[in-house]
Design an enzyme around this catalytic site. Structure first.
Site, PDB file in Angstrom:
ATOM      1  N   GLU A  77       9.080   1.979   6.182  1.00  0.00           N
ATOM      2  CA  GLU A  77       8.817   2.893   7.308  1.00  0.00           C
ATOM      3  C   GLU A  77       8.502   4.312   6.828  1.00  0.00           C
ATOM      4  OE1 GLU A  77       8.509   2.689  10.533  1.00  0.00           O
ATOM      5  OE2 GLU A  77       8.905   0.561  10.773  1.00  0.00           O
ATOM      6  N   TRP A 116       0.839  -1.212   0.000  1.00  0.00           N
ATOM      7  CA  TRP A 116       0.000   0.000   0.000  1.00  0.00           C
ATOM      8  C   TRP A 116       0.869   1.255   0.000  1.00  0.00           C
ATOM      9  CZ3 TRP A 116       0.506   3.458   4.073  1.00  0.00           C
ATOM     10  CH2 TRP A 116       1.136   2.981   5.221  1.00  0.00           C
ATOM     11  N   HIS A 135       4.982   5.600   6.661  1.00  0.00           N
ATOM     12  CA  HIS A 135       4.187   5.845   7.868  1.00  0.00           C
ATOM     13  C   HIS A 135       4.098   7.334   8.203  1.00  0.00           C
ATOM     14  CE1 HIS A 135       5.429   1.513   9.207  1.00  0.00           C
ATOM     15  NE2 HIS A 135       4.674   1.526   8.132  1.00  0.00           N
ATOM     16  N   THR A 148       5.400   0.165  18.671  1.00  0.00           N
ATOM     17  CA  THR A 148       4.720   1.035  17.691  1.00  0.00           C
ATOM     18  C   THR A 148       3.488   0.332  17.116  1.00  0.00           C
ATOM     19  OG1 THR A 148       6.347   0.325  16.043  1.00  0.00           O
ATOM     20  CG2 THR A 148       6.656   2.500  16.988  1.00  0.00           C
ATOM     21  N   GLU A 199       7.806   8.925  13.637  1.00  0.00           N
ATOM     22  CA  GLU A 199       8.004   8.270  12.334  1.00  0.00           C
ATOM     23  C   GLU A 199       8.859   9.148  11.416  1.00  0.00           C
ATOM     24  OE1 GLU A 199       7.120   5.274  11.414  1.00  0.00           O
ATOM     25  OE2 GLU A 199       5.573   4.661  12.829  1.00  0.00           O
ATOM     26  N   HIS A 240       7.611  -6.077  10.830  1.00  0.00           N
ATOM     27  CA  HIS A 240       8.991  -5.713  11.187  1.00  0.00           C
ATOM     28  C   HIS A 240       9.391  -6.341  12.518  1.00  0.00           C
ATOM     29  CE1 HIS A 240       8.404  -1.810   8.618  1.00  0.00           C
ATOM     30  NE2 HIS A 240       8.450  -2.896   7.887  1.00  0.00           N
ATOM     31  N   GLU A 250       9.437  -2.183  17.553  1.00  0.00           N
ATOM     32  CA  GLU A 250       8.454  -2.410  16.482  1.00  0.00           C
ATOM     33  C   GLU A 250       7.136  -2.885  17.078  1.00  0.00           C
ATOM     34  OE1 GLU A 250       8.729  -1.524  13.444  1.00  0.00           O
ATOM     35  OE2 GLU A 250      10.823  -1.620  12.842  1.00  0.00           O
ATOM     36  N   ASP A 259       2.270  -3.112   9.284  1.00  0.00           N
ATOM     37  CA  ASP A 259       3.685  -3.035   8.875  1.00  0.00           C
ATOM     38  C   ASP A 259       4.600  -3.244  10.086  1.00  0.00           C
ATOM     39  OD1 ASP A 259       2.847  -2.308   6.331  1.00  0.00           O
ATOM     40  OD2 ASP A 259       4.022  -0.458   6.244  1.00  0.00           O
ATOM     41  N   GLU A 260       4.266  -2.549  11.169  1.00  0.00           N
ATOM     42  CA  GLU A 260       5.120  -2.625  12.368  1.00  0.00           C
ATOM     43  C   GLU A 260       5.195  -4.067  12.871  1.00  0.00           C
ATOM     44  OE1 GLU A 260       6.600   0.009  12.539  1.00  0.00           O
ATOM     45  OE2 GLU A 260       5.356   1.808  12.731  1.00  0.00           O
TER      46      GLU A 260
END
Ligand SMILES: [Fe+2]
Ligand SMILES: [Fe+2]
Length: 319
Positions: free
Chosen positions: A101, A23, A104, A157, A66, A190, A154, A186-187
């Site tokens: 990252e 995305w 974000h 967050t 971020e 990671h 990670e 996403d976090e």
């Protein structure tokens, strides 16, 4: 580092998503090339009126955190065992992680700009200050300590973006809620990658990995925005008030910190590790006892209830 590096391509494939498939901020925000752009912006601005003071403070500070990504990329690139000039795979991991990252801060920044609820110029100054001020997370150039830090952070967050998303949803703000939960996803990927790196290192070098984990938890994991300030303030002066706002909202609390530690202990099977030297055995026992010890202390500490007035957010919103 050389051992883990041999599998770096498989980690990139497993835990990161190619540019063509992942995305982008525009998927979650009004597209300025569309006819209906202005209507969507008006909707954002209406929905934003439902969100309270602490909420905006936390969202701003999360965004600024971020946006200080240059600090994190340069820090990780400087780890022992990473070579950004040669063919070392670690620089590929760090670049691809950074690429993910970067979306974000981009997303949240655009949302905040459109919301009309915050003073963007003050926020932009805070971001520039934070990048100027850097951070010191207590890892030095040691990759073991850095991977403990990133495994922890990670997940932290992931939790905070997820909770901000839930709060937004409760107030009927679907667009923001979707943004936050997708970022949280996403976090999580990671986090899963970094905790895997640590797990592999535990297989090869258990005592040193244990000592690194112990060292990081003993000093406490500091937040990447530890040095955040408002204009006119000294270094780090805004951090405590931001952190208190996050605790009041339940976005990220001391109990979350303890819970992350429990999860790391469990995943790395700290309790089952026996092939350790004397010092590492002591470190293991310390780490196993730490969550309970911290909970007892946390039960006695109250979160300050007084709201600090930030330059980032006007006080005339919903409280
Ligand atoms: Fe992020
Ligand atoms: Fe992250």
């Amino acid at each position: 580092m050389q051992t883990v590096e041999k599998s770096i391509d498989s980690f990139v494939d497993k835990y990161l998503i190619p540019v063509e498939d992942i995305w982008q901020p525009t998927d979650l925000l009004p597209n300025s090339q569309n006819e209906g752009f202005m209507d969507e912006v008006m909707q954002i601005r209406e929905e934003a009126k439902e969100l309270g003071y602490d909420f905006w403070v936390v969202l701003v500070a999360d965004m600024v955190t971020e946006e200080a990504l240059p600090t994190y990329e340069s820090w990780l690139m400087d780890m022992e065992g990473v070579d950004q000039h040669g063919k070392n795979g670690w620089s590929k991991w760090i670049r691809h992680w950074t690429g993910e990252e970067n979306r974000h801060g981009d997303t949240l920044n655009k949302y905040l700009y459109l919301s009309g609820r915050v003073d963007m110029r003050e926020i932009e100054k805070t971001t520039q200050y934070l990048i100027n001020d850097g951070f010191d997370i207590g890892t030095g150039r040691d990759p073991y300590k850095n991977f403990v830090y990133t495994s922890f952070q990670e997940l932290a967050t992931n939790i905070s973006h997820k909770r901000v998303g839930q709060l937004a949803k409760k107030r009927g703000n679907k667009m923001l809620s979707k943004m936050c939960s997708i970022i949280a996803g996403d976090e999580m990927r990671h986090h899963l990658a970094y905790r895997e790196f640590v797990k592999i290192i535990f297989d090869y070098d258990p005592s040193e990995m244990m000592l690194a984990f112990h060292d990081m938890m003993k000093k406490k994991i500091v937040m990447p925005a530890q040095f955040i300030r408002e204009s006119g303030q000294g270094i780090g002066e805004a951090f405590e008030n931001f952190s208190n706002a996050a605790q009041r909202l339940g976005v990220y609390t001391t109990y979350d910190y303890i819970d992350i530690l429990r999860k790391l202990n469990a995943y790395w099977e700290i309790d089952k590790m026996n092939n350790l030297n004397d010092q590492a055995e002591k470190a293991r026992d310390y780490l196993m006892n730490l969550p309970d010890r911290m909970s007892r202390i946390a039960d006695r500490i109250a979160v300050p209830q007084d709201q600090h007035k930030f330059k980032w957010v006007e006080a005339n919103g919903v409280l």
